[in-house]
Scaffold this active site. Structure first.
Site, PDB file in Angstrom:
ATOM      1  CG  ASN A  39       9.611   5.416  -0.920  1.00  0.00           C
ATOM      2  OD1 ASN A  39       8.682   6.149  -1.236  1.00  0.00           O
ATOM      3  ND2 ASN A  39       9.676   4.841   0.284  1.00  0.00           N
ATOM      4  CG  PHE A  79      -2.266   0.588  -0.670  1.00  0.00           C
ATOM      5  CD1 PHE A  79      -3.031   1.027   0.396  1.00  0.00           C
ATOM      6  CD2 PHE A  79      -2.619   0.982  -1.956  1.00  0.00           C
ATOM      7  CE1 PHE A  79      -4.129   1.840   0.197  1.00  0.00           C
ATOM      8  CE2 PHE A  79      -3.710   1.800  -2.167  1.00  0.00           C
ATOM      9  CZ  PHE A  79      -4.470   2.235  -1.098  1.00  0.00           C
ATOM     10  CE  LYS A 111       3.940  -7.347  -0.119  1.00  0.00           C
ATOM     11  NZ  LYS A 111       4.242  -6.325  -1.069  1.00  0.00           N
TER      12      LYS A 111
HETATM   13  O1  C5P Z   1       5.789  -5.220   2.469  1.00  0.00           O
HETATM   14  P1  C5P Z   1       5.283  -4.122   1.600  1.00  0.00           P
HETATM   15  O2  C5P Z   1       6.038  -2.838   1.770  1.00  0.00           O
HETATM   16  O3  C5P Z   1       5.108  -4.473   0.174  1.00  0.00           O
HETATM   17  O4  C5P Z   1       3.790  -3.931   2.156  1.00  0.00           O
HETATM   18  C1  C5P Z   1       3.009  -2.895   1.775  1.00  0.00           C
HETATM   19  C2  C5P Z   1       1.984  -2.563   2.826  1.00  0.00           C
HETATM   20  O5  C5P Z   1       2.552  -2.618   4.126  1.00  0.00           O
HETATM   21  C3  C5P Z   1       1.513  -1.147   2.664  1.00  0.00           C
HETATM   22  O6  C5P Z   1       0.192  -1.097   3.151  1.00  0.00           O
HETATM   23  C4  C5P Z   1       2.493  -0.376   3.532  1.00  0.00           C
HETATM   24  O7  C5P Z   1       1.967   0.863   3.930  1.00  0.00           O
HETATM   25  C5  C5P Z   1       2.674  -1.319   4.688  1.00  0.00           C
HETATM   26  N1  C5P Z   1       4.014  -1.258   5.314  1.00  0.00           N
HETATM   27  C6  C5P Z   1       4.149  -0.783   6.603  1.00  0.00           C
HETATM   28  N2  C5P Z   1       5.366  -0.771   7.213  1.00  0.00           N
HETATM   29  C7  C5P Z   1       6.454  -1.206   6.568  1.00  0.00           C
HETATM   30  C8  C5P Z   1       6.342  -1.686   5.253  1.00  0.00           C
HETATM   31  C9  C5P Z   1       5.106  -1.688   4.666  1.00  0.00           C
HETATM   32  O8  C5P Z   1       3.137  -0.369   7.203  1.00  0.00           O
HETATM   33  N3  C5P Z   1       7.626  -1.164   7.178  1.00  0.00           N
END
Ligand code: C5P
Length: 398
Positions: free
Chosen positions: A210, A323, A337
């Site tokens: 990404n 985040f 979240k």
């Molecule tokens: O679920 P989403 O990606 O929107 O959540 C964002 C938060 O979760 C961020 O703090 C991101 O660094 C963390 N995250 C994570 N592992 C993942 C997906 C998101 O630590 N596989």
């Protein structure tokens, strides 16, 4: 050690005999690693030539609010946002009064109003002017607004008077400036930060990823170092240079990031998940380059582990900050979240805007926890990171 490495300082010079010492201030700031831009008021140019300051700082001196050529380069708002610190040395009684009233009739006055950076003032004036109730009230007002006062010194003045009002010596000004960036708010604490994207291999040459630049996570790492923390930065592949004085663990995939996070978070106090982790990875990684197979192809994906949730679950006493990058209903999704991932707090970020968020240098976010919600208006990611770290430290570790 250079205590001002990577720091950007606007040195504002106002009219007063002490202006000659501001040349030395530029030098000493640079000796400590700072990048310095000089802004002079018209009165300052009566005491020291802009050319001198230009030669020392290595950049054109800014002085005119209505200079279209200068505005076409780094305009006053851009300059205001660029800075980590606005240092006004010497600050005349008149300029201090202008600051109190928020006057923007000079370039320096406009920058003072526009900057989200810290502001420090080294007053310089005659002892009677300094002791006047109007001056003392002005200083009081600025201090209440969070402006740092440096000095003044006492002693013999240019006019022959003896008393308080002399500008502090350049060395002392610079050492006080350095201490502004070493606030010790997180001294003795260990902070682990994930940053950047992850890369999920499809075959030896292709991957899913990404657009994360890593800037926000890196800025948080720098701010945590500045606050005195021991910092471990776990970063996916990015094109930016990590901050000094932190341990960097470079990873590629989400699984690598999970392993490094669990290993380093076990003895940490704070975990900040700023990484943009790829949600899915290939179910199998091909050993050889996948060949073209007609007009369409299907890749089977499986969900990546949720790193921040796993870390929060394994370490119930850790302060975990996540985040939430959203394009709509930002606060609602962020709160959801916060609960689902068992976070201590979450930074909500509207990524539908192009001027802030992903890849941009600026960001505008909200801090949301179970008892409060605080908006951090648009500012540089560097400044925002400092403000987030300060908010976190003051709210939870003091
Ligand atoms: O679920 P989403 O990606 O929107 O959540 C964002 C938060 O979760 C961020 O703090 C991101 O660094 C963390 N995250 C994570 N592992 C993942 C997906 C998101 O630590 N596989």
């Amino acid at each position: 050690m250079s205590t001002l490495s990577n720091k950007r300082i606007i040195l504002g010079v106002t009219g007063g005999i002490a202006a000659y010492k501001s040349a030395e201030v530029v030098r000493r700031l640079q000796d400590q690693g700072a990048e310095v831009r000089v802004v002079m008021t018209p009165a300052a140019s009566e005491f020291i030539r802009p050319l001198t300051m230009q030669a020392l700082s290595g950049h054109p001196v800014h002085s005119d609010l209505l200079d279209s050529e200068a505005e076409a380069g780094m305009g006053h708002i851009e300059l205001a946002r660029w800075a980590d610190l606005l240092l006004i040395a010497p600050a005349s009684a008149d300029f201090i009064a202008n600051m109190v009233h928020g006057k923007a009739d000079s370039l320096l006055g406009a920058i003072h109003l526009a900057t989200p950076a810290k502001v420090a003032v080294a007053p310089a004036m005659n002892q009677a002017m300094w002791s006047h109730p109007a001056s003392l009230a002005n200083i009081d007002t600025l201090e209440q607004r969070g402006v740092t006062m440096i000095g003044p010194d006492e002693g013999i003045q240019a006019c022959g008077d003896i008393g308080p009002g002399r500008m502090e010596q350049p060395d002392s000004i610079v050492s006080k400036v350095s201490s502004l960036f070493q606030n010790g708010l997180l001294a003795g604490k260990k902070v682990v930060i994930t940053a950047g994207p992850t890369r999920e291999a499809l075959d030896p040459v292709r991957y899913i990823s990404n657009h994360s630049s890593g800037k926000m996570g890196f800025a948080l790492a720098a701010a945590a170092v500045e606050a005195g923390a021991e910092v471990c930065l776990i970063s996916g592949p990015v094109a930016i240079v990590p901050p000094e004085r932190c341990e960097v663990i470079s990873i590629v995939s989400a699984q690598d990031m999970l392993d490094a996070s669990l290993a380093t978070a076990a003895d940490a106090d704070i975990f900040i998940a700023a990484a943009a982790v790829a949600d899915y990875r290939a179910s199998t990684i091909a050993d050889q380059k996948i060949k073209k197979q007609g007009d369409s192809m299907t890749i089977s994906l499986e969900k990546n582990p949720d790193i921040v949730s796993a870390v929060a679950l394994a370490n119930p006493n850790l302060f975990v900050l996540g985040f939430a990058a959203e394009t709509q209903d930002v606060e609602t999704y962020a709160r959801e979240k916060l609960e689902r991932k068992k976070l201590s707090a979450i930074i909500a970020n509207d990524v539908s805007r192009t001027d802030v968020g992903f890849n941009a240098d600026d960001n505008e976010v909200s801090w949301i926890d179970r008892s409060s919600s605080v908006v951090f208006s648009k500012r540089s990611k560097t400044q925002l990171a400092r403000d987030i770290i300060e908010h976190l430290a003051k709210g939870h570790f003091h």
